[in-house]
Motif scaffolding. Structure first.
Motif, short mmCIF file in Angstrom:
data_model
loop_
_atom_site.label_atom_id
_atom_site.label_comp_id
_atom_site.label_asym_id
_atom_site.label_seq_id
_atom_site.Cartn_x
_atom_site.Cartn_y
_atom_site.Cartn_z
N VAL B 214 0.85 -1.20 0.00
CA VAL B 214 0.00 0.00 0.00
C VAL B 214 0.88 1.25 0.00
O VAL B 214 0.66 2.20 -0.77
CB VAL B 214 -0.96 0.02 1.22
N ILE B 215 1.91 1.23 0.85
CA ILE B 215 2.83 2.38 0.91
C ILE B 215 3.50 2.58 -0.45
O ILE B 215 3.59 3.70 -0.96
CB ILE B 215 3.89 2.16 2.03
N TYR B 216 3.92 1.46 -1.05
CA TYR B 216 4.55 1.53 -2.38
C TYR B 216 3.58 2.10 -3.41
O TYR B 216 3.95 2.94 -4.24
CB TYR B 216 5.01 0.12 -2.78
N MET B 217 2.32 1.64 -3.31
CA MET B 217 1.30 2.06 -4.28
C MET B 217 1.08 3.57 -4.19
O MET B 217 0.96 4.25 -5.21
CB MET B 217 0.01 1.30 -3.95
N VAL B 218 1.01 4.09 -2.97
CA VAL B 218 0.70 5.51 -2.78
C VAL B 218 1.92 6.38 -2.99
O VAL B 218 1.88 7.38 -3.70
CB VAL B 218 0.13 5.76 -1.36
#
Lengths: 233, 233
Positions: B214-218
Protein backbone atom coordinates in the motif's frame (compact mmCIF):
# COMPACT_ATOMS: atom_id res chain seq x y z
CA UNK A 1 8.22 -27.98 -29.34
CA UNK A 2 6.44 -25.14 -27.69
CA UNK A 3 9.31 -24.61 -25.29
CA UNK A 4 11.97 -24.17 -27.95
CA UNK A 5 9.61 -21.97 -29.99
CA UNK A 6 9.23 -19.72 -27.00
CA UNK A 7 12.99 -19.73 -26.41
CA UNK A 8 13.55 -18.72 -30.01
CA UNK A 9 10.93 -16.06 -29.69
CA UNK A 10 12.66 -14.72 -26.59
CA UNK A 11 16.13 -14.61 -28.13
CA UNK A 12 14.82 -12.90 -31.27
CA UNK A 13 12.33 -10.46 -29.84
CA UNK A 14 13.36 -9.55 -26.36
CA UNK A 15 15.72 -6.68 -26.04
CA UNK A 16 18.78 -6.58 -23.88
CA UNK A 17 16.75 -5.24 -20.93
CA UNK A 18 14.67 -8.40 -20.73
CA UNK A 19 17.75 -10.58 -21.05
CA UNK A 20 19.46 -8.62 -18.26
CA UNK A 21 16.35 -8.98 -16.15
CA UNK A 22 16.36 -12.75 -16.58
CA UNK A 23 20.07 -12.86 -15.73
CA UNK A 24 19.48 -10.81 -12.59
CA UNK A 25 16.84 -13.32 -11.49
CA UNK A 26 19.29 -16.18 -12.10
CA UNK A 27 21.93 -14.28 -10.14
CA UNK A 28 19.48 -13.82 -7.27
CA UNK A 29 18.67 -17.55 -7.48
CA UNK A 30 22.39 -18.38 -7.32
CA UNK A 31 22.86 -16.17 -4.27
CA UNK A 32 19.90 -17.80 -2.52
CA UNK A 33 21.28 -21.29 -3.33
CA UNK A 34 24.64 -20.30 -1.79
CA UNK A 35 22.93 -18.94 1.32
CA UNK A 36 20.91 -22.15 1.74
CA UNK A 37 23.92 -24.37 1.11
CA UNK A 38 26.02 -22.50 3.71
CA UNK A 39 23.16 -22.61 6.23
CA UNK A 40 22.95 -26.41 5.88
CA UNK A 41 26.74 -26.70 6.25
CA UNK A 42 26.57 -24.56 9.40
CA UNK A 43 24.06 -26.98 10.95
CA UNK A 44 25.90 -30.14 9.92
CA UNK A 45 29.37 -28.93 10.98
CA UNK A 46 28.14 -27.06 14.07
CA UNK A 47 29.71 -23.85 12.79
CA UNK A 48 28.12 -21.03 14.78
CA UNK A 49 30.05 -18.27 13.01
CA UNK A 50 29.08 -19.51 9.55
CA UNK A 51 25.42 -19.62 10.66
CA UNK A 52 25.55 -15.99 11.79
CA UNK A 53 27.34 -14.99 8.59
CA UNK A 54 24.49 -16.45 6.51
CA UNK A 55 21.98 -14.54 8.64
CA UNK A 56 23.94 -11.30 8.26
CA UNK A 57 24.24 -11.72 4.48
CA UNK A 58 20.48 -11.88 3.86
CA UNK A 59 20.49 -8.15 3.06
CA UNK A 60 22.25 -8.99 -0.24
CA UNK A 61 19.26 -11.07 -1.33
CA UNK A 62 16.87 -8.26 -0.31
CA UNK A 63 18.88 -5.70 -2.27
CA UNK A 64 18.66 -7.79 -5.43
CA UNK A 65 14.90 -8.21 -4.97
CA UNK A 66 14.32 -4.46 -4.77
CA UNK A 67 16.56 -3.87 -7.81
CA UNK A 68 14.77 -6.48 -9.98
CA UNK A 69 11.37 -5.31 -8.77
CA UNK A 70 12.13 -1.74 -9.83
CA UNK A 71 13.38 -2.94 -13.22
CA UNK A 72 10.14 -4.93 -13.76
CA UNK A 73 8.07 -1.84 -12.95
CA UNK A 74 10.18 0.27 -15.29
CA UNK A 75 9.74 -2.20 -18.17
CA UNK A 76 5.98 -2.49 -17.54
CA UNK A 77 5.66 1.30 -17.54
CA UNK A 78 7.85 2.10 -20.52
CA UNK A 79 7.46 -0.86 -22.87
CA UNK A 80 3.84 -1.93 -22.42
CA UNK A 81 4.84 -5.55 -22.93
CA UNK A 82 2.28 -7.98 -24.33
CA UNK A 83 1.68 -11.73 -24.41
CA UNK A 84 4.84 -13.73 -23.60
CA UNK A 85 6.83 -10.64 -22.58
CA UNK A 86 4.15 -9.68 -20.12
CA UNK A 87 3.90 -13.21 -18.73
CA UNK A 88 7.68 -13.25 -18.26
CA UNK A 89 7.65 -10.02 -16.25
CA UNK A 90 4.65 -11.01 -14.11
CA UNK A 91 6.28 -14.40 -13.47
CA UNK A 92 9.51 -12.63 -12.45
CA UNK A 93 7.65 -10.31 -10.05
CA UNK A 94 6.29 -13.43 -8.33
CA UNK A 95 9.49 -15.48 -8.57
CA UNK A 96 11.62 -12.90 -6.78
CA UNK A 97 9.11 -12.76 -3.92
CA UNK A 98 9.59 -16.50 -3.41
CA UNK A 99 13.39 -16.20 -3.76
CA UNK A 100 13.38 -13.46 -1.15
CA UNK A 101 11.35 -15.69 1.20
CA UNK A 102 13.80 -18.56 0.61
CA UNK A 103 16.50 -16.09 1.67
CA UNK A 104 14.50 -15.31 4.83
CA UNK A 105 14.22 -19.01 5.66
CA UNK A 106 17.99 -19.47 5.06
CA UNK A 107 18.55 -16.55 7.45
CA UNK A 108 16.41 -18.32 10.08
CA UNK A 109 18.32 -21.58 9.54
CA UNK A 110 21.58 -19.65 9.97
CA UNK A 111 20.44 -18.36 13.38
CA UNK A 112 19.19 -21.82 14.39
CA UNK A 113 22.53 -23.35 13.30
CA UNK A 114 24.39 -20.94 15.56
CA UNK A 115 22.11 -21.93 18.47
CA UNK A 116 22.45 -25.66 17.76
CA UNK A 117 26.24 -25.28 17.58
CA UNK A 118 26.25 -24.22 21.26
CA UNK A 119 24.25 -27.30 22.36
CA UNK A 120 25.01 -31.02 22.72
CA UNK A 121 25.53 -32.56 19.31
CA UNK A 122 23.99 -35.89 18.28
CA UNK A 123 26.37 -38.61 17.04
CA UNK A 124 24.89 -38.45 13.52
CA UNK A 125 25.57 -34.67 13.07
CA UNK A 126 21.91 -33.98 12.19
CA UNK A 127 21.89 -36.45 9.34
CA UNK A 128 18.12 -35.99 8.87
CA UNK A 129 18.44 -32.19 8.45
CA UNK A 130 21.34 -32.67 6.06
CA UNK A 131 19.26 -35.05 3.95
CA UNK A 132 16.17 -32.79 3.92
CA UNK A 133 18.38 -29.74 3.33
CA UNK A 134 20.13 -31.26 0.32
CA UNK A 135 16.77 -32.39 -1.02
CA UNK A 136 15.27 -28.86 -0.98
CA UNK A 137 18.58 -27.34 -2.17
CA UNK A 138 18.31 -29.60 -5.25
CA UNK A 139 14.69 -28.47 -5.69
CA UNK A 140 15.77 -24.81 -5.65
CA UNK A 141 18.53 -25.58 -8.20
CA UNK A 142 16.11 -27.51 -10.42
CA UNK A 143 13.57 -24.69 -10.15
CA UNK A 144 16.11 -22.07 -11.25
CA UNK A 145 17.31 -24.33 -14.11
CA UNK A 146 13.69 -24.82 -15.18
CA UNK A 147 13.28 -21.03 -15.07
CA UNK A 148 16.47 -20.49 -17.11
CA UNK A 149 15.49 -23.03 -19.79
CA UNK A 150 11.70 -22.48 -19.57
CA UNK A 151 11.48 -26.22 -19.03
CA UNK A 152 7.90 -27.26 -18.30
CA UNK A 153 8.63 -30.99 -17.81
CA UNK A 154 11.38 -30.18 -15.26
CA UNK A 155 8.97 -27.79 -13.54
CA UNK A 156 6.33 -30.48 -13.11
CA UNK A 157 9.03 -32.77 -11.70
CA UNK A 158 9.86 -30.19 -8.99
CA UNK A 159 6.16 -29.73 -8.18
CA UNK A 160 5.87 -33.49 -7.65
CA UNK A 161 9.15 -33.61 -5.69
CA UNK A 162 7.58 -31.39 -3.03
CA UNK A 163 5.44 -34.35 -1.97
CA UNK A 164 8.55 -36.30 -0.91
CA UNK A 165 9.92 -33.29 0.95
CA UNK A 166 6.66 -32.97 2.91
CA UNK A 167 6.87 -36.66 3.86
CA UNK A 168 10.50 -36.26 4.96
CA UNK A 169 9.49 -33.26 7.06
CA UNK A 170 6.62 -35.19 8.69
CA UNK A 171 9.00 -38.04 9.56
CA UNK A 172 11.46 -35.62 11.23
CA UNK A 173 8.63 -34.08 13.24
CA UNK A 174 7.35 -37.47 14.43
CA UNK A 175 10.89 -38.47 15.43
CA UNK A 176 11.35 -35.14 17.25
CA UNK A 177 8.23 -35.70 19.37
CA UNK A 178 9.49 -39.18 20.29
CA UNK A 179 12.90 -37.78 21.33
CA UNK A 180 11.31 -35.10 23.48
CA UNK A 181 9.01 -37.58 25.21
CA UNK A 182 11.94 -39.90 25.94
CA UNK A 183 14.26 -37.20 27.27
CA UNK A 184 12.92 -33.87 28.53
CA UNK A 185 16.46 -32.43 28.59
CA UNK A 186 16.53 -32.67 24.78
CA UNK A 187 13.43 -30.46 24.31
CA UNK A 188 15.16 -27.12 23.71
CA UNK A 189 17.58 -28.63 21.25
CA UNK A 190 14.98 -30.73 19.44
CA UNK A 191 12.68 -27.70 19.08
CA UNK A 192 15.49 -25.96 17.19
CA UNK A 193 15.74 -29.04 14.97
CA UNK A 194 12.00 -28.98 14.19
CA UNK A 195 12.14 -25.24 13.40
CA UNK A 196 15.05 -25.86 11.03
CA UNK A 197 13.10 -28.68 9.37
CA UNK A 198 10.04 -26.44 9.06
CA UNK A 199 12.13 -23.71 7.39
CA UNK A 200 13.53 -26.28 4.93
CA UNK A 201 10.04 -27.60 4.17
CA UNK A 202 8.86 -24.07 3.40
CA UNK A 203 11.79 -23.59 1.03
CA UNK A 204 10.50 -26.64 -0.86
CA UNK A 205 7.11 -24.89 -1.13
CA UNK A 206 8.75 -21.78 -2.56
CA UNK A 207 10.71 -23.85 -5.13
CA UNK A 208 7.40 -25.44 -6.13
CA UNK A 209 5.80 -21.99 -6.46
CA UNK A 210 8.59 -20.84 -8.79
CA UNK A 211 8.05 -23.88 -11.02
CA UNK A 212 4.33 -23.12 -11.20
CA UNK A 213 5.21 -19.63 -12.47
CA UNK A 214 7.49 -21.20 -15.11
CA UNK A 215 4.61 -23.40 -16.30
CA UNK A 216 2.35 -20.35 -16.36
CA UNK A 217 4.98 -18.36 -18.25
CA UNK A 218 5.41 -21.02 -20.95
CA UNK A 219 1.91 -22.41 -21.25
CA UNK A 220 0.04 -19.25 -20.30
CA UNK A 221 -2.21 -21.06 -17.89
CA UNK A 222 -2.38 -21.00 -14.15
CA UNK A 223 -1.70 -24.43 -12.67
CA UNK A 224 -1.89 -23.34 -9.07
CA UNK A 225 -4.82 -24.84 -7.20
CA UNK A 226 -5.65 -27.11 -10.14
CA UNK A 227 -5.81 -30.88 -10.11
CA UNK A 228 -2.19 -31.37 -11.11
CA UNK A 229 -1.03 -29.10 -8.32
CA UNK A 230 -3.43 -30.77 -5.88
CA UNK A 231 -2.23 -34.26 -6.88
CA UNK A 232 1.30 -33.24 -6.04
CA UNK A 233 0.43 -32.00 -2.58
CA UNK B 1 -16.92 14.53 -30.96
CA UNK B 2 -17.37 10.87 -31.72
CA UNK B 3 -13.72 10.15 -31.04
CA UNK B 4 -13.78 11.90 -27.69
CA UNK B 5 -17.03 10.12 -26.80
CA UNK B 6 -15.35 6.85 -27.58
CA UNK B 7 -12.27 7.66 -25.51
CA UNK B 8 -14.52 8.81 -22.64
CA UNK B 9 -16.33 5.54 -22.96
CA UNK B 10 -13.06 3.59 -22.96
CA UNK B 11 -11.69 5.44 -19.94
CA UNK B 12 -14.98 4.91 -18.12
CA UNK B 13 -14.80 1.20 -18.84
CA UNK B 14 -11.17 1.14 -17.74
CA UNK B 15 -11.99 2.93 -14.49
CA UNK B 16 -14.83 0.52 -13.85
CA UNK B 17 -12.49 -2.42 -14.51
CA UNK B 18 -9.99 -1.04 -12.00
CA UNK B 19 -12.75 -0.40 -9.47
CA UNK B 20 -14.07 -3.97 -9.91
CA UNK B 21 -10.54 -5.27 -9.47
CA UNK B 22 -10.11 -3.35 -6.20
CA UNK B 23 -13.49 -4.61 -4.99
CA UNK B 24 -12.54 -8.20 -5.80
CA UNK B 25 -9.39 -7.81 -3.71
CA UNK B 26 -11.47 -6.44 -0.82
CA UNK B 27 -13.87 -9.37 -1.22
CA UNK B 28 -10.93 -11.78 -1.11
CA UNK B 29 -9.66 -9.97 2.00
CA UNK B 30 -13.09 -10.32 3.62
CA UNK B 31 -13.18 -14.03 2.86
CA UNK B 32 -9.71 -14.53 4.32
CA UNK B 33 -10.71 -12.58 7.48
CA UNK B 34 -13.75 -14.86 7.90
CA UNK B 35 -11.63 -17.99 7.45
CA UNK B 36 -9.12 -16.77 10.04
CA UNK B 37 -11.84 -15.73 12.48
CA UNK B 38 -13.57 -19.14 12.21
CA UNK B 39 -10.23 -20.96 12.61
CA UNK B 40 -9.57 -19.06 15.87
CA UNK B 41 -13.09 -19.84 17.10
CA UNK B 42 -12.55 -23.53 16.28
CA UNK B 43 -9.44 -23.58 18.50
CA UNK B 44 -11.00 -21.64 21.39
CA UNK B 45 -14.28 -23.58 21.45
CA UNK B 46 -12.67 -26.96 20.62
CA UNK B 47 -14.95 -27.32 17.60
CA UNK B 48 -13.38 -30.04 15.44
CA UNK B 49 -16.03 -29.83 12.71
CA UNK B 50 -15.65 -26.06 12.34
CA UNK B 51 -11.88 -26.50 12.05
CA UNK B 52 -12.29 -29.01 9.22
CA UNK B 53 -14.86 -26.78 7.52
CA UNK B 54 -12.33 -23.90 7.46
CA UNK B 55 -9.73 -26.25 5.98
CA UNK B 56 -12.17 -27.48 3.33
CA UNK B 57 -13.24 -23.96 2.37
CA UNK B 58 -9.73 -22.79 1.48
CA UNK B 59 -10.45 -23.57 -2.21
CA UNK B 60 -12.76 -20.51 -2.25
CA UNK B 61 -9.79 -18.25 -1.45
CA UNK B 62 -7.70 -19.96 -4.13
CA UNK B 63 -10.45 -19.52 -6.74
CA UNK B 64 -10.62 -15.80 -6.06
CA UNK B 65 -6.83 -15.50 -6.33
CA UNK B 66 -6.78 -17.11 -9.78
CA UNK B 67 -9.69 -14.93 -10.93
CA UNK B 68 -8.06 -11.67 -9.77
CA UNK B 69 -4.69 -12.74 -11.13
CA UNK B 70 -6.19 -13.33 -14.59
CA UNK B 71 -7.95 -9.97 -14.47
CA UNK B 72 -4.65 -8.22 -13.59
CA UNK B 73 -2.96 -9.90 -16.55
CA UNK B 74 -5.82 -8.95 -18.85
CA UNK B 75 -5.64 -5.29 -17.80
CA UNK B 76 -1.85 -5.21 -18.11
CA UNK B 77 -2.09 -6.72 -21.60
CA UNK B 78 -4.99 -4.66 -22.96
CA UNK B 79 -4.74 -1.29 -21.20
CA UNK B 80 -0.99 -0.73 -20.89
CA UNK B 81 -1.55 1.03 -17.57
CA UNK B 82 0.91 3.73 -16.51
CA UNK B 83 2.04 5.40 -13.27
CA UNK B 84 -0.51 5.04 -10.45
CA UNK B 85 -2.68 2.49 -12.27
CA UNK B 86 0.35 0.31 -12.97
CA UNK B 87 1.45 0.52 -9.34
CA UNK B 88 -2.08 -0.44 -8.27
CA UNK B 89 -2.07 -3.56 -10.46
CA UNK B 90 1.45 -4.65 -9.43
CA UNK B 91 0.50 -4.08 -5.78
CA UNK B 92 -2.63 -6.19 -6.28
CA UNK B 93 -0.65 -9.03 -7.90
CA UNK B 94 1.50 -9.12 -4.75
CA UNK B 95 -1.35 -8.53 -2.28
CA UNK B 96 -3.38 -11.51 -3.48
CA UNK B 97 -0.34 -13.78 -3.11
CA UNK B 98 -0.15 -12.78 0.56
CA UNK B 99 -3.93 -13.12 1.00
CA UNK B 100 -3.76 -16.61 -0.51
CA UNK B 101 -0.95 -17.52 1.93
CA UNK B 102 -3.03 -16.19 4.84
CA UNK B 103 -5.76 -18.53 3.59
CA UNK B 104 -3.25 -21.41 3.62
CA UNK B 105 -2.26 -20.62 7.21
CA UNK B 106 -5.95 -20.43 8.23
CA UNK B 107 -6.39 -23.86 6.59
CA UNK B 108 -3.50 -25.21 8.70
CA UNK B 109 -4.99 -23.68 11.86
CA UNK B 110 -8.32 -25.31 10.98
CA UNK B 111 -6.66 -28.76 10.84
CA UNK B 112 -4.73 -28.09 14.06
CA UNK B 113 -7.97 -26.96 15.76
CA UNK B 114 -9.62 -30.26 14.83
CA UNK B 115 -6.66 -32.15 16.30
CA UNK B 116 -6.60 -30.04 19.48
CA UNK B 117 -10.35 -30.59 19.90
CA UNK B 118 -9.70 -34.33 20.31
CA UNK B 119 -7.10 -33.79 23.06
CA UNK B 120 -7.22 -32.71 26.72
CA UNK B 121 -8.26 -29.08 26.96
CA UNK B 122 -6.51 -26.59 29.25
CA UNK B 123 -8.70 -24.69 31.77
CA UNK B 124 -8.05 -21.37 30.00
CA UNK B 125 -9.32 -22.61 26.56
CA UNK B 126 -6.10 -21.56 24.83
CA UNK B 127 -6.36 -17.97 25.99
CA UNK B 128 -2.88 -17.20 24.57
CA UNK B 129 -3.82 -18.41 21.05
CA UNK B 130 -7.09 -16.45 21.24
CA UNK B 131 -5.18 -13.31 22.17
CA UNK B 132 -2.54 -13.75 19.43
CA UNK B 133 -5.25 -14.77 16.95
CA UNK B 134 -7.36 -11.68 17.58
CA UNK B 135 -4.25 -9.53 17.36
CA UNK B 136 -3.32 -10.77 13.87
CA UNK B 137 -6.98 -10.79 12.77
CA UNK B 138 -7.06 -7.08 13.62
CA UNK B 139 -3.83 -6.60 11.64
CA UNK B 140 -5.40 -8.27 8.59
CA UNK B 141 -8.51 -6.05 8.93
CA UNK B 142 -6.38 -2.92 9.34
CA UNK B 143 -4.28 -3.93 6.33
CA UNK B 144 -7.36 -4.36 4.12
CA UNK B 145 -8.81 -1.04 5.37
CA UNK B 146 -5.49 0.64 4.61
CA UNK B 147 -5.63 -0.92 1.15
CA UNK B 148 -9.23 0.25 0.60
CA UNK B 149 -8.50 3.83 1.68
CA UNK B 150 -4.87 3.94 0.43
CA UNK B 151 -3.99 5.01 3.96
CA UNK B 152 -0.22 5.28 4.38
CA UNK B 153 -0.27 6.22 8.08
CA UNK B 154 -2.47 3.22 8.90
CA UNK B 155 -0.13 1.03 6.85
CA UNK B 156 2.89 2.11 8.86
CA UNK B 157 0.93 1.37 12.05
CA UNK B 158 0.35 -2.23 10.91
CA UNK B 159 4.03 -2.62 9.98
CA UNK B 160 4.96 -1.53 13.52
CA UNK B 161 2.26 -3.74 15.06
CA UNK B 162 4.03 -6.81 13.69
CA UNK B 163 6.76 -6.26 16.30
CA UNK B 164 4.28 -6.88 19.13
CA UNK B 165 2.92 -9.97 17.40
CA UNK B 166 6.44 -11.40 17.13
CA UNK B 167 6.99 -10.80 20.85
CA UNK B 168 3.68 -12.46 21.71
CA UNK B 169 4.67 -15.44 19.55
CA UNK B 170 8.06 -15.72 21.27
CA UNK B 171 6.38 -15.70 24.68
CA UNK B 172 4.01 -18.52 23.66
CA UNK B 173 6.97 -20.57 22.39
CA UNK B 174 8.94 -20.09 25.62
CA UNK B 175 5.89 -21.09 27.65
CA UNK B 176 5.36 -24.15 25.43
CA UNK B 177 8.92 -25.39 26.05
CA UNK B 178 8.40 -24.99 29.81
CA UNK B 179 5.12 -26.98 29.66
CA UNK B 180 6.74 -29.79 27.70
CA UNK B 181 9.70 -30.01 30.08
CA UNK B 182 7.36 -30.17 33.07
CA UNK B 183 5.02 -32.79 31.64
CA UNK B 184 6.10 -35.09 28.80
CA UNK B 185 2.50 -36.22 28.30
CA UNK B 186 1.65 -32.69 27.11
CA UNK B 187 4.21 -32.72 24.29
CA UNK B 188 1.93 -33.77 21.41
CA UNK B 189 -0.73 -31.28 22.40
CA UNK B 190 1.70 -28.42 23.05
CA UNK B 191 3.41 -29.00 19.69
CA UNK B 192 0.03 -28.41 18.01
CA UNK B 193 -0.25 -25.18 20.04
CA UNK B 194 3.18 -23.96 18.89
CA UNK B 195 2.34 -24.79 15.26
CA UNK B 196 -0.89 -22.82 15.56
CA UNK B 197 1.04 -19.90 17.07
CA UNK B 198 3.59 -20.08 14.26
CA UNK B 199 0.81 -19.98 11.63
CA UNK B 200 -0.70 -16.91 13.34
CA UNK B 201 2.69 -15.20 13.51
CA UNK B 202 3.14 -15.77 9.76
CA UNK B 203 -0.27 -14.23 9.09
CA UNK B 204 1.01 -11.11 10.86
CA UNK B 205 3.96 -11.08 8.44
CA UNK B 206 1.61 -11.29 5.46
CA UNK B 207 -0.54 -8.41 6.79
CA UNK B 208 2.66 -6.39 7.14
CA UNK B 209 3.64 -7.25 3.55
CA UNK B 210 0.27 -6.02 2.26
CA UNK B 211 0.75 -2.70 4.06
CA UNK B 212 4.19 -2.31 2.49
CA UNK B 213 2.55 -2.70 -0.94
CA UNK B 214 0.00 0.00 0.00
CA UNK B 215 2.83 2.38 0.91
CA UNK B 216 4.55 1.53 -2.38
CA UNK B 217 1.30 2.06 -4.28
CA UNK B 218 0.70 5.51 -2.78
CA UNK B 219 4.20 6.84 -2.41
CA UNK B 220 5.76 4.99 -5.32
CA UNK B 221 8.71 3.84 -3.29
CA UNK B 222 9.68 0.47 -2.00
CA UNK B 223 9.86 0.42 1.81
CA UNK B 224 10.67 -3.24 2.13
CA UNK B 225 14.10 -3.93 3.55
CA UNK B 226 14.61 -0.23 4.31
CA UNK B 227 15.30 1.30 7.68
CA UNK B 228 11.66 1.88 8.52
CA UNK B 229 10.81 -1.72 7.75
CA UNK B 230 13.89 -2.92 9.64
CA UNK B 231 13.04 -0.80 12.67
CA UNK B 232 9.68 -2.48 12.83
CA UNK B 233 11.11 -5.98 12.80
Amino acid sequence: MQTSDLSDHISQRYNKDLEDLRNNVLQMGGLVETQLSLAITAIVTGDSELGLQVANDDYKVNKLEVLIDEECNRLLATRSPAAGDLRLIVAIIKTITDLERIGDEAEKIGYLASKLAEMDRPADSYRELKSLGNHVLQMVRDAMNAFARLDVAASYAVVREDEDVDEEYDAITRQAITFMMEDARSIRRVMNVTWSARALERIGDHAKNICEYVIYMVEGRDVRHTEIAQDAE
